[in-house]
Write an enzyme that holds these catalytic residues in place. Structure first.
Site, mmCIF file in Angstrom:
data_model
loop_
_atom_site.group_PDB
_atom_site.id
_atom_site.type_symbol
_atom_site.label_atom_id
_atom_site.label_comp_id
_atom_site.label_asym_id
_atom_site.label_seq_id
_atom_site.Cartn_x
_atom_site.Cartn_y
_atom_site.Cartn_z
ATOM 1 N N GLU A 256 3.226 -1.356 -23.594
ATOM 2 C CA GLU A 256 2.339 -0.547 -22.749
ATOM 3 C C GLU A 256 0.951 -0.385 -23.372
ATOM 4 O OE1 GLU A 256 5.758 2.043 -20.400
ATOM 5 O OE2 GLU A 256 4.404 3.088 -21.764
ATOM 6 N N TYR B 43 4.601 -0.883 -13.699
ATOM 7 C CA TYR B 43 5.881 -0.230 -13.395
ATOM 8 C C TYR B 43 6.940 -1.226 -12.928
ATOM 9 C CZ TYR B 43 4.170 4.573 -13.928
ATOM 10 O OH TYR B 43 3.708 5.769 -14.435
ATOM 11 N N LYS C 211 -2.361 11.005 -15.135
ATOM 12 C CA LYS C 211 -2.244 10.365 -13.818
ATOM 13 C C LYS C 211 -3.292 10.903 -12.829
ATOM 14 C CE LYS C 211 2.677 9.358 -14.386
ATOM 15 N NZ LYS C 211 3.996 9.376 -13.703
ATOM 16 N N HIS D 278 2.267 10.209 -17.991
ATOM 17 C CA HIS D 278 3.276 9.207 -18.350
ATOM 18 C C HIS D 278 3.231 9.034 -19.853
ATOM 19 C CE1 HIS D 278 5.540 5.428 -18.581
ATOM 20 N NE2 HIS D 278 4.609 5.046 -19.444
ATOM 21 N N ASN E 163 3.507 13.780 -11.424
ATOM 22 C CA ASN E 163 3.958 14.620 -12.537
ATOM 23 C C ASN E 163 2.972 14.631 -13.715
ATOM 24 O OD1 ASN E 163 4.433 12.013 -13.338
ATOM 25 N ND2 ASN E 163 6.590 12.299 -13.872
HETATM 26 P P1 CMP Z 1 6.764 8.070 -15.345
HETATM 27 O O1 CMP Z 1 7.155 8.734 -16.598
HETATM 28 O O2 CMP Z 1 5.386 7.534 -15.228
HETATM 29 O O3 CMP Z 1 7.807 6.882 -15.053
HETATM 30 C C1 CMP Z 1 8.111 6.428 -13.751
HETATM 31 C C2 CMP Z 1 7.527 7.296 -12.693
HETATM 32 O O4 CMP Z 1 8.138 7.180 -11.428
HETATM 33 C C3 CMP Z 1 7.710 8.758 -13.038
HETATM 34 O O5 CMP Z 1 6.956 9.123 -14.138
HETATM 35 C C4 CMP Z 1 7.347 9.415 -11.735
HETATM 36 O O6 CMP Z 1 5.942 9.435 -11.506
HETATM 37 C C5 CMP Z 1 7.988 8.431 -10.768
HETATM 38 N N1 CMP Z 1 9.324 8.881 -10.365
HETATM 39 C C6 CMP Z 1 10.425 8.978 -11.129
HETATM 40 N N2 CMP Z 1 11.477 9.405 -10.406
HETATM 41 C C7 CMP Z 1 11.020 9.575 -9.148
HETATM 42 C C8 CMP Z 1 11.597 10.002 -7.935
HETATM 43 N N3 CMP Z 1 12.888 10.351 -7.878
HETATM 44 N N4 CMP Z 1 10.838 10.042 -6.838
HETATM 45 C C9 CMP Z 1 9.536 9.688 -6.917
HETATM 46 N N5 CMP Z 1 8.906 9.273 -8.041
HETATM 47 C C10 CMP Z 1 9.642 9.226 -9.148
#
Ligand code: CMP
Length: 139
Positions: free
Chosen positions: A128, A51, A11, A117, A114
């Site tokens: 995907e 998403y 990311k 993904h 984070n």
């Molecule tokens: P990802 O695995 O890419 O799938 C969905 C994404 O939404 C997740 O990683 C985070 O980047 C984001 N995400 C999930 N939960 C939250 C949250 N509680 N607040 C903000 N972002 C979130």
């Protein structure tokens, strides 16, 4: 176990901190093979499409703004049990809750930024991968 393919995204927060090599190295060290890869920037519309499953969640707008804020590195990872293995290497969604030694624990900033993904199952892996790669781009 079977040989699977899964989609991985490094990311914007991790790309901007120069962590592409570090993160790909962890996948390769765990036995996954990079079968396809490219650096690209999502438009806000493409981020919303990727998403779409989260469109009712309170974090959707912020997530799409973040995911289109800079380049991402998308790859197809291949190997035995690749979908679950990738998820184990990434760790829990929230870096604060991720196990020691996982990518999100070591490289993630917070629950949104984070670092990575990964597809959550065989069906999402297929859709995907097709979102980012043509069949002739996967080796
Ligand atoms: P990802 O695995 O890419 O799938 C969905 C994404 O939404 C997740 O990683 C985070 O980047 C984001 N995400 C999930 N939960 C939250 C949250 N509680 N607040 C903000 N972002 C979130």
């Amino acid at each position: 176990m079977s040989v699977e393919k899964t989609l991985s995204i490094i990311k914007p927060d991790a790309v901007s901190r120069n962590l592409i090599g570090e993160i790909l190295g962890r996948f390769e060290a765990a036995g996954l093979r990079v079968a396809a890869g490219k650096l690209l920037r999502l438009t806000p519309e493409r981020a919303q499409a990727f998403y779409a499953v989260h469109k009712e969640r309170p974090f959707f707008a912020s997530l799409c703004a973040y995911m289109s804020s800079g380049p991402i590195f998308v790859s197809v990872l291949q190997g035995e049990n690749a979908i679950m293995k990738n998820r184990e290497i990434m760790g829990a969604t929230d870096p604060a809750k991720a196990a020691p030694g996982t990518i999100r624990k070591d490289c993630g900033k917070d629950v949104e930024q984070n670092a990575v993904h990964g597809s959550d199952g065989p069906e999402t892996a297929g859709s995907e991968i097709a979102f980012f790669f043509r069949p002739d781009e996967i080796f």
